[in-house]
Motif scaffolding. Structure first.
Motif, PDB file in Angstrom:
ATOM      1  N   LEU A   1       0.835  -1.199   0.000  1.00 24.52           N
ATOM      2  CA  LEU A   1       0.000   0.000   0.000  1.00 24.52           C
ATOM      3  C   LEU A   1       0.869   1.248   0.000  1.00 24.52           C
TER       4      LEU A   1
ATOM      5  N   LEU B   1       1.152   4.117  -2.979  1.00 19.71           N
ATOM      6  CA  LEU B   1       0.859   5.535  -2.742  1.00 19.71           C
ATOM      7  C   LEU B   1       2.058   6.400  -3.110  1.00 19.71           C
TER       8      LEU B   1
ATOM      9  N   ARG C   1       2.440   6.586  -6.981  1.00 24.34           N
ATOM     10  CA  ARG C   1       1.430   7.411  -7.640  1.00 24.34           C
ATOM     11  C   ARG C   1       1.568   8.884  -7.244  1.00 24.34           C
TER      12      ARG C   1
ATOM     13  N   LEU D   1      -9.561   6.514   1.670  1.00 21.89           N
ATOM     14  CA  LEU D   1      -9.180   5.912   0.388  1.00 21.89           C
ATOM     15  C   LEU D   1      -9.818   6.645  -0.781  1.00 21.89           C
TER      16      LEU D   1
ATOM     17  N   ALA E   1      -7.747   8.517  -3.725  1.00 19.92           N
ATOM     18  CA  ALA E   1      -7.976   8.196  -5.142  1.00 19.92           C
ATOM     19  C   ALA E   1      -8.262   9.457  -5.941  1.00 19.92           C
TER      20      ALA E   1
ATOM     21  N   LEU F   1      -6.676   8.594  -9.599  1.00 17.00           N
ATOM     22  CA  LEU F   1      -6.697   7.184  -9.946  1.00 17.00           C
ATOM     23  C   LEU F   1      -7.916   6.863 -10.797  1.00 17.00           C
TER      24      LEU F   1
ATOM     25  N   THR G   1      -8.183   2.582  -8.555  1.00 19.91           N
ATOM     26  CA  THR G   1      -8.930   2.775  -7.314  1.00 19.91           C
ATOM     27  C   THR G   1      -9.283   1.429  -6.694  1.00 19.91           C
TER      28      THR G   1
ATOM     29  N   LEU H   1      -6.224   0.051  -5.128  1.00 19.44           N
ATOM     30  CA  LEU H   1      -5.938   0.721  -3.864  1.00 19.44           C
ATOM     31  C   LEU H   1      -6.761   0.114  -2.732  1.00 19.44           C
TER      32      LEU H   1
END
Length: 278
Positions: free
Chosen positions: A9, A13, A16, A70, A74, A79, A84, A87
């Motif tokens: 995770l 993150l 991105r 979350l 996103a 995303l 998404t 994620l």
């Protein structure tokens, strides 16, 4: 799974965040900066969480973000639906559907007959681990000169001819790698997928580079741009039908009527049906 990392995770993150420009996030007059992408504090501010909380997320010290957090992340990181969903699967792995791990796919006799009946279009059966479980002779003719045609991802990275066969190799490789990452997220304990990522990581610097982007994409219909060694550039529609209850995909490739690609497919069909001269 990610080269030994147990913080998927946080890795996602960070990747991105680094690929999202300040302008994309709404900072139109941001000064130049040494590192690419957004700063952690900028993501935290835009997502409505504290900077310390976001840092804990990236470092893997906070592993249970709420659906509201979350959703905000996103939005900030722009995303798409596939990313998404990925994620959410990383944040809440217990919600993943259970997959029978380690069991290799078998193609049913009826599906094999369907592949063999496709005499005028390249056809194959794709497994959930990107293995080509069955194909008709037109697939071999279409992918002439390529190695590893029994596996979609290996073929792109390990076939010496791949860079020439795909006119936009980077686009093709990133798409297939993004689809592989999505498959890994759905079944992270599958030893085959773990071994595949380890194999490609060791064998290909390009795979290591693209895998580190943390891009995700669901498998579906797309346009394949190929460069056949004898017939030139081809544009083929990759049409996918899901096989109920198996995770397998029945795939055919089709050309636009009247196009050069349609002519090329006819040439391949004829090359398989006309006996070779002695």
């Amino acid at each position: 799974m990610d080269n030994g990392s147990n913080n998927l995770l946080g890795d996602f993150l960070r990747a991105r965040r680094e690929s999202t420009s300040p302008a994309q996030a709404g900072f139109l007059h941001a000064p130049s900066r040494r590192t690419p992408g957004l700063r952690r504090e900028e993501v935290a501010m835009l997502a409505g969480v504290s900077n310390s909380y976001y840092i804990r997320l990236e470092q893997g010290r906070e592993r249970n973000p709420s659906a509201q957090v979350l959703s905000a992340l996103a939005r900030v990181l722009r995303l798409d639906p596939d990313a998404t969903e990925y994620l959410y699967s990383l944040a809440h792995p217990w919600a993943r559907p259970q997959v029978e791990t380690g069991v290799m796919d078998q193609v049913s006799p009826s599906l094999l007959r369907l592949v063999n009946l496709s005499r005028h279009a390249p056809a194959l059966v794709l497994g959930r681990r990107f293995e080509v479980l069955a194909h008709n002779p037109l697939i071999e003719a279409l992918y002439e000169g390529m190695t590893h045609i029994d596996h979609c991802v290996r073929m792109i990275y390990l076939s010496p001819a791949a860079v020439d066969f795909y006119p936009d190799w980077e686009k093709a490789a990133r798409a297939k790698t993004a689809q592989l990452r999505t498959a890994v997220a759905a079944d992270p304990d599958d030893p085959y997928l773990r071994g595949l990522v380890a194999e490609l990581t060791a064998a290909s610097a390009e795979f290591r580079r693209i895998w580190a982007l943390h891009e995700v994409q669901a498998r579906g219909n797309e346009i394949k741009e190929l460069r056949h060694p004898r017939l030139g550039d081809l544009s083929l529609s990759w049409e996918v039908l899901s096989v109920s209850g198996s995770g397998q995909k029945f795939v055919t490739l089709a050309a636009e009527p009247g196009s050069h690609s349609e002519w090329a497919l006819r040439e391949l069909v004829e090359s398989l049906t006309v006996p070779a001269s002695v």
